[in-house]
Design a protein around this motif. Sequence first.
Motif, short mmCIF file in Angstrom:
data_model
loop_
_atom_site.label_atom_id
_atom_site.label_comp_id
_atom_site.label_asym_id
_atom_site.label_seq_id
_atom_site.Cartn_x
_atom_site.Cartn_y
_atom_site.Cartn_z
N ARG A 73 52.84 37.09 43.16
CA ARG A 73 52.00 36.16 43.92
C ARG A 73 51.47 35.05 43.02
NH1 ARG A 73 47.61 34.29 46.54
NH2 ARG A 73 45.94 34.76 45.11
N LEU A 74 51.02 35.45 41.82
CA LEU A 74 50.43 34.47 40.90
C LEU A 74 51.45 33.45 40.40
CD1 LEU A 74 47.94 36.67 38.85
CD2 LEU A 74 47.46 35.08 40.71
N PHE A 123 45.77 28.13 28.53
CA PHE A 123 46.04 26.69 28.58
C PHE A 123 46.85 26.25 27.36
CE2 PHE A 123 42.68 25.81 31.77
CZ PHE A 123 43.41 24.95 32.55
N ILE A 181 37.07 31.39 40.94
CA ILE A 181 37.82 32.63 41.23
C ILE A 181 38.05 33.41 39.94
CG2 ILE A 181 40.12 33.51 41.89
CD1 ILE A 181 40.22 31.27 44.02
N HIS A 182 38.41 32.70 38.88
CA HIS A 182 38.64 33.37 37.59
C HIS A 182 37.35 33.96 37.02
CE1 HIS A 182 42.42 30.95 37.64
NE2 HIS A 182 42.90 32.06 37.12
N ILE A 185 43.30 42.93 34.38
CA ILE A 185 42.65 41.99 35.33
C ILE A 185 43.65 41.61 36.43
CG2 ILE A 185 41.66 39.69 35.63
CD1 ILE A 185 40.41 39.90 32.89
N ILE A 207 36.62 37.25 38.78
CA ILE A 207 37.43 38.42 38.40
C ILE A 207 37.16 38.83 36.95
CG2 ILE A 207 39.23 37.99 40.12
CD1 ILE A 207 40.97 36.86 37.82
N ILE A 229 50.47 36.51 29.05
CA ILE A 229 49.24 37.14 29.54
C ILE A 229 49.38 38.67 29.54
CG2 ILE A 229 47.84 37.51 31.63
CD1 ILE A 229 47.99 34.57 32.16
N LEU A 244 44.13 41.60 29.81
CA LEU A 244 44.48 40.61 30.84
C LEU A 244 45.40 41.21 31.89
CD1 LEU A 244 44.94 37.48 28.54
CD2 LEU A 244 42.86 38.28 29.70
N TYR A 256 41.06 32.10 29.17
CA TYR A 256 41.50 30.96 30.00
C TYR A 256 42.01 29.84 29.08
CZ TYR A 256 40.91 28.81 34.73
OH TYR A 256 41.09 28.28 35.97
N HIS A 316 50.25 24.83 41.24
CA HIS A 316 49.16 24.28 40.44
C HIS A 316 49.69 23.33 39.35
CE1 HIS A 316 45.00 24.66 38.88
NE2 HIS A 316 45.56 24.49 37.71
N LEU A 347 37.38 36.95 34.13
CA LEU A 347 38.19 36.34 33.06
C LEU A 347 37.29 35.44 32.22
CD1 LEU A 347 41.03 35.82 31.84
CD2 LEU A 347 41.18 33.85 33.37
C1 HEM Z 1 44.51 33.13 40.39
C2 HEM Z 1 45.83 29.29 37.76
C3 HEM Z 1 44.71 31.73 33.74
C4 HEM Z 1 44.51 35.77 36.34
C5 HEM Z 1 44.95 31.88 40.03
C6 HEM Z 1 45.31 30.83 40.96
C7 HEM Z 1 45.69 29.76 40.22
C8 HEM Z 1 45.57 30.11 38.83
C9 HEM Z 1 46.18 28.41 40.73
C10 HEM Z 1 45.31 30.95 42.49
C11 HEM Z 1 43.92 30.77 43.01
C12 HEM Z 1 43.94 30.86 44.52
O1 HEM Z 1 44.23 31.95 45.06
O2 HEM Z 1 43.68 29.85 45.17
C13 HEM Z 1 45.56 29.60 36.45
C14 HEM Z 1 45.63 28.66 35.35
C15 HEM Z 1 45.30 29.34 34.21
C16 HEM Z 1 45.04 30.71 34.61
C17 HEM Z 1 46.02 27.19 35.47
C18 HEM Z 1 45.21 28.86 32.79
C19 HEM Z 1 45.94 27.87 32.30
C20 HEM Z 1 44.66 33.04 34.08
C21 HEM Z 1 44.58 34.13 33.15
C22 HEM Z 1 44.52 35.27 33.86
C23 HEM Z 1 44.57 34.90 35.27
C24 HEM Z 1 44.55 34.00 31.62
C25 HEM Z 1 44.45 36.63 33.23
C26 HEM Z 1 44.06 37.70 33.78
C27 HEM Z 1 44.45 35.40 37.67
C28 HEM Z 1 44.24 36.33 38.78
C29 HEM Z 1 44.20 35.56 39.94
C30 HEM Z 1 44.43 34.18 39.52
C31 HEM Z 1 44.10 37.82 38.69
C32 HEM Z 1 44.02 36.06 41.39
C33 HEM Z 1 42.57 36.03 41.74
C34 HEM Z 1 42.32 36.47 43.15
O3 HEM Z 1 43.15 36.19 44.02
O4 HEM Z 1 41.28 37.08 43.39
N1 HEM Z 1 45.11 31.43 38.76
N2 HEM Z 1 45.20 30.82 35.95
N3 HEM Z 1 44.64 33.56 35.34
N4 HEM Z 1 44.53 34.14 38.15
FE1 HEM Z 1 44.84 32.49 37.06
#
Ligand code: HEM
Length: 175
Positions: free
Chosen positions: A88-89, A134, A119-120, A79, A123, A70, A76, A130, A96, A125
Amino acid sequence: TKRKKERKAGTGLNTADTQRAEIVLKMDGELKKQLDMIHLTEEDLRILTQLEPVICQEIDRIVNSFYQNIMNQDNLLHIIENNSTVERLKGTLKQHIQEMFNGRVDQEYIEKRKRIALIHAKIGLEPKWYMGAFQDLLQQMLHIFENEQMDFPAYRRAVLATTKIFNIEQQIVLD
Ligand code: HEM
């Protein structure tokens, strides 16, 4: 080593493993139809639980390369920097992924994924990124399975079950 042997035993997809984990596939309404359409069955969930030990074993490597991939894209990376931290992520992604292999797909599982998709979206995305993430994740999993001592039918079952659990989540993201 002994540990390695135990791990291998856990992915053999044999009947001893089959009896251990609790399997729950509970859904109604349109999502039930969506699951039926991709032929996701309790047997798939059972296979996923058999893969869980090897996924857990590799989970740090998986999330590290996920975020590396990413962060290679500057849009990305921005973001992420604007909304969270990679550390954190990594924690939330680990949990997850582990849930995908724990043998449970019910309303709560789906609701949680809907929230995460939302949520995504919030922000900014776009689904195409996404989906790309995957595919990277899927390729990592297939790579892990290839390195296990599985015969072709077991490998095929593992690939099918994994692509199905990924697909349902992608359906939710695109909904
Ligand atoms: C948050 C999974 C793709 C950026 C999250 C969370 C999970 C997750 C489980 C936590 C949500 C929560 O706080 O409850 C995934 C999965 C993805 C994916 C399974 C694809 C297979 C991406 C991509 C980005 C991204 C491509 C690129 C920027 C973020 C960010 C957050 C987040 C910035 C924090 C959002 C917030 O707290 O406001 N994601 N994500 N994610 N993800 Fe992903």
